[in-house]
Design an enzyme around this catalytic site. Structure first.
Site, mmCIF file in Angstrom:
data_model
loop_
_atom_site.group_PDB
_atom_site.id
_atom_site.type_symbol
_atom_site.label_atom_id
_atom_site.label_comp_id
_atom_site.label_asym_id
_atom_site.label_seq_id
_atom_site.Cartn_x
_atom_site.Cartn_y
_atom_site.Cartn_z
ATOM 1 N N GLY A 70 0.808 -1.218 0.000
ATOM 2 C CA GLY A 70 0.000 0.000 0.000
ATOM 3 C C GLY A 70 0.840 1.266 0.000
ATOM 4 N N THR A 71 1.940 1.244 0.720
ATOM 5 C CA THR A 71 2.789 2.434 0.797
ATOM 6 C C THR A 71 3.333 2.792 -0.582
ATOM 7 O OG1 THR A 71 3.377 1.922 3.072
ATOM 8 C CG2 THR A 71 4.909 3.344 1.860
ATOM 9 N N ALA A 190 -1.928 -6.444 0.039
ATOM 10 C CA ALA A 190 -2.318 -7.847 0.227
ATOM 11 C C ALA A 190 -2.498 -8.231 1.692
ATOM 12 C CB ALA A 190 -1.278 -8.764 -0.418
ATOM 13 N N HIS A 191 -1.637 -7.685 2.580
ATOM 14 C CA HIS A 191 -1.640 -8.239 3.935
ATOM 15 C C HIS A 191 -2.821 -7.797 4.786
ATOM 16 C CE1 HIS A 191 0.452 -4.920 6.437
ATOM 17 N NE2 HIS A 191 0.441 -4.430 5.214
ATOM 18 N N THR A 227 12.128 -7.294 -11.083
ATOM 19 C CA THR A 227 11.550 -8.633 -11.238
ATOM 20 C C THR A 227 10.377 -8.774 -10.265
ATOM 21 O OG1 THR A 227 13.702 -9.488 -11.839
ATOM 22 C CG2 THR A 227 12.062 -11.111 -11.139
ATOM 23 N N CYS A 314 0.266 1.106 12.560
ATOM 24 C CA CYS A 314 0.665 0.623 11.242
ATOM 25 C C CYS A 314 2.162 0.675 11.058
ATOM 26 C CB CYS A 314 0.028 1.490 10.163
ATOM 27 S SG CYS A 314 -1.218 0.636 9.225
HETATM 28 N N1 PLP Z 1 -2.981 2.864 3.634
HETATM 29 C C1 PLP Z 1 -3.683 2.521 4.716
HETATM 30 C C2 PLP Z 1 -5.041 3.122 4.926
HETATM 31 C C3 PLP Z 1 -3.169 1.613 5.643
HETATM 32 O O1 PLP Z 1 -3.891 1.287 6.717
HETATM 33 C C4 PLP Z 1 -1.895 1.053 5.411
HETATM 34 C C5 PLP Z 1 -1.371 0.120 6.426
HETATM 35 O O2 PLP Z 1 -0.325 0.091 6.856
HETATM 36 C C6 PLP Z 1 -1.187 1.435 4.249
HETATM 37 C C7 PLP Z 1 -1.765 2.347 3.385
HETATM 38 C C8 PLP Z 1 0.174 0.894 3.933
HETATM 39 O O3 PLP Z 1 0.100 -0.405 3.383
HETATM 40 P P1 PLP Z 1 1.381 -1.357 3.416
HETATM 41 O O4 PLP Z 1 1.557 -1.815 4.820
HETATM 42 O O5 PLP Z 1 1.030 -2.477 2.475
HETATM 43 O O6 PLP Z 1 2.534 -0.558 2.919
#
Ligand code: PLP
Length: 364
Positions: A70-71, A190-191, A227, A314
């Site tokens: 997500g990041t 995914a997680h 990759t 997070c």
């Molecule tokens: N966006 C939101 C709303 C989240 O809760 C998170 C969680 O950490 C992220 C983005 C980031 O996702 P990731 O942990 O896959 O980088």
């Protein structure tokens, strides 16, 4: 007794289907760009995963660009824009991209204020519009509050600016269709749905540009070099297929969560639930007990056998005042708020046991 896990907004346990797909993918050498049979087999797995993710997110398979989570998806979607209009409750991976930003307020319930959004967008200088994007999350990771994304997309269109949504928390927990919402970009991870950490996707509307963050081999149709994380993608695809139909589970969970909250409000002095009056994800409860520090509560619950988190954990468990609750005007209660979040594996009895644990510690 097995400990209770109520920190699924931080990360959900791996689904058995994802675990099986990962084990299978770990067997053979797998560079999906190789032309030999090993490479072709890997390519088939990656494309099947792309189809599964697209199906879950209501996009075309061709719109799915795999990333490291997500990041990265948030960073990648926003990279091509000089100015970002965003809300005060976004994840840090959006906030950190907003070097030049206009920030939209939220209500005390944690909902993006549409009137303020309208005023902020109307105030953009015309010459800034082509390089501006509106970035708004679909559901907040701390409160679970669902945001009026469809209305915000309409405002972006009226104002001729692009629009992105961080769908990381909402995916699989509520109905979502990338195509029907007419978003330009969306971020997935995914997680949070029972896949592995370290893999995600950005969805890109057909014809839209994506400014690559990584330069190199031009994988993912030149949109994300490197990759492919074959093992992670295989796990993400399997988790996405398994998550299809989860919305009904989360609808049922909202009732278990509401019962849990009713118990807290009835029996724990000075308990407060954030966002209780507005639509929320069925799995999340953001609860404060006036005068009790969140960290102490998290530790006490951990010892009593329940894993929850303080505000947003997070990012590396670091303790900081929640910008989300601060934006909602929570004042001192922000430091006393804990987050309870169920997942694909959570049962009604888990919420009942959690209520017992809380009441054992905090009942008047
Ligand atoms: N966006 C939101 C709303 C989240 O809760 C998170 C969680 O950490 C992220 C983005 C980031 O996702 P990731 O942990 O896959 O980088």
């Amino acid at each position: 007794m097995t400990p209770l896990y109520f920190d699924n907004n931080a990360t959900a346990p791996l689904r058995p289907e994802a675990s099986a797909a990962i084990h299978k993918a770990m067997g053979a050498p797998a560079n999906p760009s190789s032309v030999h049979s090993f490479g072709r087999t890997a390519r088939l797995t990656v494309e099947a995963a792309r189809e599964s993710v697209a199906l879950l997110a209501g996009s075309r398979a061709a719109d799915v660009v795999f990333t490291s989570g997500g990041t990265e998806s948030n960073n990648l979607a926003l990279a091509g824009f000089a100015h970002i209009v965003t809300s005060a409750i976004e994840h840090d991976s959006v906030r950190a991209c907003a070097v030049s930003a206009s920030v939209i307020n939220v209500t005390s319930d944690g909902v993006i204020d549409l009137e303020h959004a309208r005023a902020v967008l109307a105030g953009l200088p015309d010459e800034q519009r082509p390089s501006t994007i509106l970035s708004v999350m679909a559901a907040n990771n701390e409160t679970g509050v669902i945001q009026p994304v469809a209305e915000l997309v309409a405002l972006a269109r009226e104002n001729n600016i692009a629009v992105h949504s961080d769908m990381v928390q909402l995916l699989a927990k509520d109905h979502f269709s990338f195509a029907a919402l007419d978003l330009d970009y969306a971020s997935l991870s995914a997680h949070k749905i029972g896949g592995p950490a370290g893999v995600g996707a950005v969805l890109v509307k057909p014809g839209n540009a994506l400014q690559s963050l990584l330069r190199g081999g031009g994988q993912e149709q030149g949109r994300r070099s490197g990759t492919e994380n074959f093992i992670g993608i295989a796990g993400f695809g399997a988790a996405a297929s398994a998550a299809f139909g989860d919305v009904a589970h989360y609808e049922a969970m909202s009732k278990w969560r509401d019962q849990f909250e009713d118990m807290m409000l009835a029996h724990v002095p000075d308990a407060h639930v954030f966002g209780q009056q507005v639509p929320r994800l069925g799995n999340t409860s953001c609860l404060a007990i006036a005068g009790k520090s969140a960290e102490t509560m998290v530790m006490a619950l951990d010892i009593a056998g329940a894993a929850i988190s303080a505000g947003s954990a997070c990012s590396s468990g670091k303790v900081k005042t929640s910008h989300v609750l601060a934006a909602m005007g929570a004042g001192d209660l922000a430091g006393q708020a804990v987050r309870i979040s169920g997942g694909w594996q959570t049962k009604k009895t888990d919420f009942e046991r959690l209520a017992d644990v809380f009441l054992g510690l905090y009942k008047r």
